[in-house]
Design a protein around this motif. Structure first.
Motif, PDB file in Angstrom:
ATOM      1  N   ALA A  64      60.760   8.839  92.491  1.00 38.62           N
ATOM      2  CA  ALA A  64      59.631   8.023  92.023  1.00 38.62           C
ATOM      3  C   ALA A  64      59.883   7.611  90.579  1.00 38.62           C
ATOM      4  O   ALA A  64      60.875   8.006  89.951  1.00 38.62           O
ATOM      5  N   LEU A  65      58.937   6.824  90.036  1.00 40.52           N
ATOM      6  CA  LEU A  65      59.039   6.411  88.637  1.00 40.52           C
ATOM      7  C   LEU A  65      58.534   7.486  87.696  1.00 40.52           C
ATOM      8  O   LEU A  65      59.028   7.631  86.578  1.00 40.52           O
ATOM      9  N   LYS A  66      57.527   8.259  88.145  1.00 38.31           N
ATOM     10  CA  LYS A  66      57.022   9.352  87.313  1.00 38.31           C
ATOM     11  C   LYS A  66      56.385  10.426  88.190  1.00 38.31           C
ATOM     12  O   LYS A  66      56.117  10.193  89.376  1.00 38.31           O
ATOM     13  N   GLY A  67      56.160  11.588  87.584  1.00 38.56           N
ATOM     14  CA  GLY A  67      55.571  12.676  88.345  1.00 38.56           C
ATOM     15  C   GLY A  67      54.992  13.745  87.444  1.00 38.56           C
ATOM     16  O   GLY A  67      55.320  13.818  86.253  1.00 38.56           O
ATOM     17  N   GLN A  68      54.112  14.569  88.025  1.00 37.18           N
ATOM     18  CA  GLN A  68      53.498  15.674  87.299  1.00 37.18           C
ATOM     19  C   GLN A  68      53.421  16.883  88.228  1.00 37.18           C
ATOM     20  O   GLN A  68      53.210  16.740  89.430  1.00 37.18           O
ATOM     21  N   GLY A  69      53.582  18.068  87.654  1.00 34.14           N
ATOM     22  CA  GLY A  69      53.470  19.288  88.439  1.00 34.14           C
ATOM     23  C   GLY A  69      53.367  20.489  87.535  1.00 34.14           C
ATOM     24  O   GLY A  69      53.196  20.364  86.314  1.00 34.14           O
ATOM     25  N   PHE A  70      53.471  21.673  88.129  1.00 33.87           N
ATOM     26  CA  PHE A  70      53.360  22.922  87.389  1.00 33.87           C
ATOM     27  C   PHE A  70      54.535  23.830  87.754  1.00 33.87           C
ATOM     28  O   PHE A  70      55.116  23.714  88.839  1.00 33.87           O
ATOM     29  N   LEU A  71      54.855  24.766  86.850  1.00 33.57           N
ATOM     30  CA  LEU A  71      56.010  25.618  87.057  1.00 33.57           C
ATOM     31  C   LEU A  71      55.877  26.500  88.292  1.00 33.57           C
ATOM     32  O   LEU A  71      56.884  26.917  88.864  1.00 33.57           O
ATOM     33  N   GLU A  72      54.669  26.812  88.712  1.00 37.07           N
ATOM     34  CA  GLU A  72      54.504  27.649  89.902  1.00 37.07           C
ATOM     35  C   GLU A  72      54.990  26.927  91.157  1.00 37.07           C
ATOM     36  O   GLU A  72      55.250  27.541  92.180  1.00 37.07           O
ATOM     37  N   GLY A  73      55.156  25.607  91.077  1.00 33.25           N
ATOM     38  CA  GLY A  73      55.855  24.860  92.112  1.00 33.25           C
ATOM     39  C   GLY A  73      55.088  24.580  93.381  1.00 33.25           C
ATOM     40  O   GLY A  73      55.656  24.069  94.345  1.00 33.25           O
ATOM     41  N   LYS A  74      53.790  24.874  93.447  1.00 30.89           N
ATOM     42  CA  LYS A  74      53.043  24.676  94.684  1.00 30.89           C
ATOM     43  C   LYS A  74      52.574  23.236  94.875  1.00 30.89           C
ATOM     44  O   LYS A  74      52.322  22.804  95.989  1.00 30.89           O
ATOM     45  N   THR A  75      52.405  22.498  93.793  1.00 29.53           N
ATOM     46  CA  THR A  75      51.971  21.111  93.903  1.00 29.53           C
ATOM     47  C   THR A  75      52.793  20.236  92.960  1.00 29.53           C
ATOM     48  O   THR A  75      53.173  20.667  91.869  1.00 29.53           O
ATOM     49  N   PHE A  76      53.054  19.025  93.412  1.00 29.87           N
ATOM     50  CA  PHE A  76      53.704  18.047  92.552  1.00 29.87           C
ATOM     51  C   PHE A  76      53.271  16.666  93.002  1.00 29.87           C
ATOM     52  O   PHE A  76      53.271  16.368  94.194  1.00 29.87           O
ATOM     53  N   ARG A  77      52.883  15.846  92.040  1.00 29.96           N
ATOM     54  CA  ARG A  77      52.422  14.499  92.319  1.00 29.96           C
ATOM     55  C   ARG A  77      53.433  13.486  91.807  1.00 29.96           C
ATOM     56  O   ARG A  77      53.853  13.541  90.657  1.00 29.96           O
ATOM     57  N   LEU A  78      53.807  12.547  92.676  1.00 28.74           N
ATOM     58  CA  LEU A  78      54.758  11.497  92.331  1.00 28.74           C
ATOM     59  C   LEU A  78      54.056  10.151  92.385  1.00 28.74           C
ATOM     60  O   LEU A  78      53.227   9.919  93.265  1.00 28.74           O
ATOM     61  N   GLN A  79      54.421   9.245  91.478  1.00 29.83           N
ATOM     62  CA  GLN A  79      53.761   7.947  91.388  1.00 29.83           C
ATOM     63  C   GLN A  79      54.778   6.850  91.132  1.00 29.83           C
ATOM     64  O   GLN A  79      55.756   7.040  90.410  1.00 29.83           O
ATOM     65  N   GLY A  80      54.509   5.675  91.738  1.00 22.15           N
ATOM     66  CA  GLY A  80      55.333   4.507  91.487  1.00 22.15           C
ATOM     67  C   GLY A  80      56.571   4.443  92.348  1.00 22.15           C
ATOM     68  O   GLY A  80      57.530   5.179  92.109  1.00 22.15           O
ATOM     69  N   LYS A  81      56.535   3.573  93.368  1.00 20.98           N
ATOM     70  CA  LYS A  81      57.680   3.365  94.257  1.00 20.98           C
ATOM     71  C   LYS A  81      58.232   4.683  94.790  1.00 20.98           C
ATOM     72  O   LYS A  81      59.424   4.975  94.718  1.00 20.98           O
ATOM     73  N   VAL A  82      57.336   5.472  95.354  1.00 23.87           N
ATOM     74  CA  VAL A  82      57.715   6.797  95.853  1.00 23.87           C
ATOM     75  C   VAL A  82      58.510   6.661  97.149  1.00 23.87           C
ATOM     76  O   VAL A  82      58.121   5.935  98.063  1.00 23.87           O
ATOM     77  N   GLN A  83      59.616   7.384  97.220  1.00 27.60           N
ATOM     78  CA  GLN A  83      60.433   7.462  98.428  1.00 27.60           C
ATOM     79  C   GLN A  83      60.713   8.925  98.724  1.00 27.60           C
ATOM     80  O   GLN A  83      61.238   9.641  97.873  1.00 27.60           O
ATOM     81  N   GLY A  84      60.332   9.359  99.923  1.00 28.05           N
ATOM     82  CA  GLY A  84      60.531  10.753 100.293  1.00 28.05           C
ATOM     83  C   GLY A  84      61.288  10.869 101.593  1.00 28.05           C
ATOM     84  O   GLY A  84      61.008  10.153 102.551  1.00 28.05           O
ATOM     85  N   VAL A  85      62.264  11.774 101.622  1.00 31.06           N
ATOM     86  CA  VAL A  85      63.037  12.045 102.828  1.00 31.06           C
ATOM     87  C   VAL A  85      62.861  13.522 103.173  1.00 31.06           C
ATOM     88  O   VAL A  85      63.051  14.390 102.308  1.00 31.06           O
ATOM     89  N   PHE A  86      62.509  13.776 104.436  1.00 28.42           N
ATOM     90  CA  PHE A  86      62.270  15.138 104.907  1.00 28.42           C
ATOM     91  C   PHE A  86      63.190  15.395 106.106  1.00 28.42           C
ATOM     92  O   PHE A  86      62.792  15.200 107.258  1.00 28.42           O
ATOM     93  N   PRO A  87      64.423  15.837 105.855  1.00 27.64           N
ATOM     94  CA  PRO A  87      65.422  15.964 106.922  1.00 27.64           C
ATOM     95  C   PRO A  87      65.003  16.898 108.048  1.00 27.64           C
ATOM     96  O   PRO A  87      65.311  16.647 109.216  1.00 27.64           O
ATOM     97  N   ARG A  88      64.329  17.982 107.738  1.00 28.67           N
ATOM     98  CA  ARG A  88      63.927  18.928 108.778  1.00 28.67           C
ATOM     99  C   ARG A  88      62.954  18.307 109.765  1.00 28.67           C
ATOM    100  O   ARG A  88      62.911  18.667 110.936  1.00 28.67           O
TER     101      ARG A  88
END
Length: 280
Positions: A64-88
């Motif tokens: 993505a173009l930008k993102g926000q999250g926390f070190l605990e790693g449970k949530t992360f938000r991506l913004q702007g031309k987001v592309q996600g691939v989930f092979p499983r």
């Protein structure tokens, strides 16, 4: 050492210590992040990433173009031309914004804005999509267009939970294998694998199918029930079938899918137009 340099060192140490750093695809327990610029707030443990953001989490690869999250790693938000691939899962998702979160042992993705999902030949577009990875559950809203193995849907809302499928504000439901198209206020069905075993449509039902000779027949009523086991579609509530210049009304109409024969039950009535004089 200046304050800015010290802050940069703190960010670098904490990110590497937490496993949040650019690398090749990592084990599912790790979260790795890279971007043109990373900012970290030690007080809240919040991370902000901008420019060429890439997130590797639980086997997923997101950009993505930008993102926000926390070190605990449970949530992360991506913004702007987001592309996600989930092979499983064998799927990919494009959207304006995507929230990836962990609930128990599963990951949940919530995509918003110009959502496009692909899974093999399956496709879905919507304004909003919530999809459970590793399960059989999703919810799509806002101008949903879905083309799946056994059915196609255009509706305001479409959802699945296990083997239960439902939709609201159905503009078009199509079963290509049976050649049936319908619209209704809502539908609810049961899936056997990826195939529709039963389906109930309610509210302002209108449908079309091909008759025994291939001619189009229109159906209307308040309720329709499709059963693969019985091989029938039953329409009730001011049921009406229209074919060329013939109209059949009854309490209920039964379409036998194997023969395309239409059966009228309860107060049946046939209205038809006589040919004009001089015509056979």
């Amino acid at each position: 050492m200046g304050r800015r340099a010290l802050a940069g060192m703190v960010v670098w140490v904490l990110l590497v210590w937490s496993g949040v750093s650019w690398a090749a695809p990592a084990p599912s327990s790790e979260v790795r992040l890279t971007a043109d610029q990373l900012r970290f707030d030690p007080a809240t443990e919040r991370i902000e990433a901008t420019g060429n953001v890439r997130l590797l989490k639980g086997g997923a690869d997101l950009r993505a173009l930008k993102g926000q999250g926390f070190l605990e790693g449970k949530t992360f938000r991506l913004q702007g031309k987001v592309q996600g691939v989930f092979p499983r899962e064998g799927l990919s998702v494009d959207s304006d914004e995507l929230l990836l979160s962990t609930e128990g042992s599963r990951q949940i993705l919530e995509a918003t804005g110009n959502v496009r999902l692909h899974r093999g030949k399956d496709q879905l577009s919507a304004g909003f999509l919530r999809w459970t990875l590793g399960g059989k559950a999703y919810l799509a809203r806002q101008g949903v267009h879905a083309s799946f193995t056994a059915y196609r849907l255009e509706a305001e809302e479409v959802g699945r939970d296990g083997d239960v499928l439902w939709a609201k504000g159905v503009r078009r439901y199509e079963d290509p294998s049976q050649g049936i198209v319908l619209s209704a206020s809502g539908v609810r069905g049961r899936l056997a694998g990826e195939r529709v075993a039963e389906l109930e449509a309610t509210g302002s039902l209108e449908g079309t199918f091909r008759g025994a000779k291939g001619e189009p027949v229109r159906l209307r009523g308040e309720k329709g029930i499709y059963s693969k086991e019985r091989g029938t579609v039953v329409v009730s509530g001011n049921a009406r079938a229209i074919q060329a210049d013939r109209t059949v009304t009854a309490d209920s109409l039964v379409l036998h899918l194997d023969t395309r024969r239409l059966e009228a039950l309860g107060n049946p009535q046939l209205v038809f137009t006589l040919p004009k004089e001089g015509k056979p």
